[in-house]
Design a protein around this motif. Structure first.
Motif, short mmCIF file in Angstrom:
data_model
loop_
_atom_site.label_atom_id
_atom_site.label_comp_id
_atom_site.label_asym_id
_atom_site.label_seq_id
_atom_site.Cartn_x
_atom_site.Cartn_y
_atom_site.Cartn_z
N GLN A 51 37.27 33.24 25.50
CA GLN A 51 38.25 32.66 26.43
C GLN A 51 39.00 31.53 25.74
O GLN A 51 40.12 31.21 26.10
CB GLN A 51 37.56 32.12 27.68
CG GLN A 51 37.17 33.22 28.64
CD GLN A 51 36.67 32.66 29.94
OE1 GLN A 51 35.65 31.98 30.00
NE2 GLN A 51 37.40 32.93 31.00
N ASP A 111 33.54 28.24 23.65
CA ASP A 111 32.68 29.24 24.29
C ASP A 111 32.62 30.49 23.44
O ASP A 111 33.52 30.77 22.67
CB ASP A 111 33.23 29.62 25.68
CG ASP A 111 33.07 28.49 26.68
OD1 ASP A 111 32.49 27.45 26.30
OD2 ASP A 111 33.52 28.66 27.82
N ASP A 169 32.76 33.54 24.60
CA ASP A 169 33.31 34.72 25.26
C ASP A 169 34.77 34.99 24.93
O ASP A 169 35.42 35.79 25.59
CB ASP A 169 33.12 34.60 26.78
CG ASP A 169 33.71 33.33 27.32
OD1 ASP A 169 34.39 32.63 26.56
OD2 ASP A 169 33.50 33.04 28.51
N ARG A 206 37.73 36.72 29.83
CA ARG A 206 36.48 36.91 29.12
C ARG A 206 36.48 38.28 28.44
O ARG A 206 36.80 39.29 29.07
CB ARG A 206 35.38 36.81 30.16
CG ARG A 206 34.01 36.83 29.64
CD ARG A 206 33.07 36.64 30.81
NE ARG A 206 32.27 35.42 30.61
CZ ARG A 206 31.28 35.34 29.73
NH1 ARG A 206 30.97 36.37 29.00
NH2 ARG A 206 30.62 34.22 29.58
MG MG Z 1 33.83 31.80 29.92
#
Ligand code: MG
Ligand code: UDP
Length: 317
Positions: free
Chosen positions: A100, A96, A98, A203
């Motif tokens: 994470q 991802d 973000d 995030r």
């Molecule tokens: Mg995420």
């Protein structure tokens, strides 16, 4: 020298993209000094914010950054599939945008590739940013799907995983379903597989794109595409209704003539039976809608534009 393709799905992530690129490219550049070259494939899933501009800047500054832009939003899974389709590496890592999924895990995944593993599944040990609902619902969902289907899905698997070129060829060729659960496929193609635990961070910025409603839809679809047990509910309900009928008949016979007026019983039974019937019709409807979607055979994604990708990669067909 081997190459790793890092596939990153991006939907309205202007706030984190720069930070993501900074952290990830640092790790990847260090690896490049050693034994793995890289390509960083961003799939812009129809972002409406400033993400495309940021991606354009990154691609202009670094030829190893490649961008695939969709014509509209097709969803996270479609973005990962496109990234896998266009990738050229010997190993592919999906993550991802973000932060994470910590980029610091990448060297560990590459080590596993070096050891000959074909599927590296990253298991979340803790999820800092998910709310109480997600933390409760997620294990329950996995328990249900494992109960209903004959595939076994790991409950803390995430959309963070590494696959070899060979596995990606299998996904490209044989897993082109419209209604699907990519994570489940990755876990069920077989091959030499290993699991690395990691701690999901919060995030870095921006908001989660998955609403509870979207997650529900996602869960229902996953159950439908991994199990046909719900279709058999009709048979069980039929047997149940027949037994109930026999029971009531016997009861009526034994109370000979003096059967109770039973108005309430009739109404309740009627409602109950119709409820079961409609539920089953609804379930069949869900399966038909999947069949319909597969039958129409529409594209999983539509690419509008690419950057730093000359010949459109290694596309299926
Ligand atoms: Mg995420
Ligand atoms: N994403 C995407 N298309 C979408 C929704 C999300 O490409 O329609 C991307 C998003 O940019 C992020 C990843 O998928 O990189 C995971 O989304 P998010 O972080 O919102 O989900 P969560 O981690 O909260 O489950």
């Amino acid at each position: 020298m081997k190459t790793v393709s890092v596939v990153v799905s991006v939907y309205n992530e202007e706030q984190v993209l720069e930070a993501f690129y900074r952290e990830t490219s640092r790790v990847l550049e260090q690896q490049r000094q050693k034994d793995w070259d890289y390509e960083l494939l961003f799939v812009n899933d129809g972002s409406q914010d400033g993400s495309p501009a940021v991606l354009g800047r990154l691609a202009a500054a670094n030829p190893r950054v490649k961008v695939i832009s969709f014509s509209r939003n097709f969803g996270h899974e479609a973005a990962m599939i496109a990234g896998i389709d266009y990738s050229r590496g010997d190993g592919i890592i999906c993550m991802d945008a973000d932060l994470q999924h910590p980029p610091q895990c990448i060297p560990e995944i590459l080590e596993k590739f070096d050891e000959g593993y074909q599927v590296v599944s990253m298991a979340r040990t803790r999820n800092e940013s998910a709310g109480w609902f997600k933390n409760l619902a997620s294990p329950a969902f996995y328990r249900l799907i494992n109960l209903l289907s004959d595939v076994k899905l790991e409950s803390n698997a995430s959309d963070f995983f590494g696959i070899s070129r060979k596995v990606s060829e299998v996904l490209k060729k044989h897993y082109r379903e419209r209604v699907r659960f990519l994570r489940g496929y990755v876990q069920n193609v077989g091959f030499k597989k290993t699991v690395i635990p990691y701690e999901a961070r919060a995030r870095a910025a921006g908001k989660s794109k998955y609403s509870i409603r979207k997650l529900m839809r996602f869960s229902v679809n996953t159950i439908l595409c991994f199990s046909n047990l719900p279709l058999k509910l009709g048979i069980y309900a039929g047997v149940f209704a027949a037994l109930l009928g026999v029971g009531v008949m016997v009861y009526t016979l034994f109370t000979r003539g003096g059967a109770p007026s039973g108005y309430a019983t009739i109404v309740v039974l009627n409602c109950f039976m119709f409820a079961i019937l409609f539920l089953i019709v609804g379930i069949i409807g869900e399966y038909i809608s999947i069949l319909f979607a597969e039958l129409k055979d529409r594209p999983i994604y539509i690419v509008e534009d690419t950057e730093n990708l000359e010949s459109g990669g290694n596309l299926p067909e």
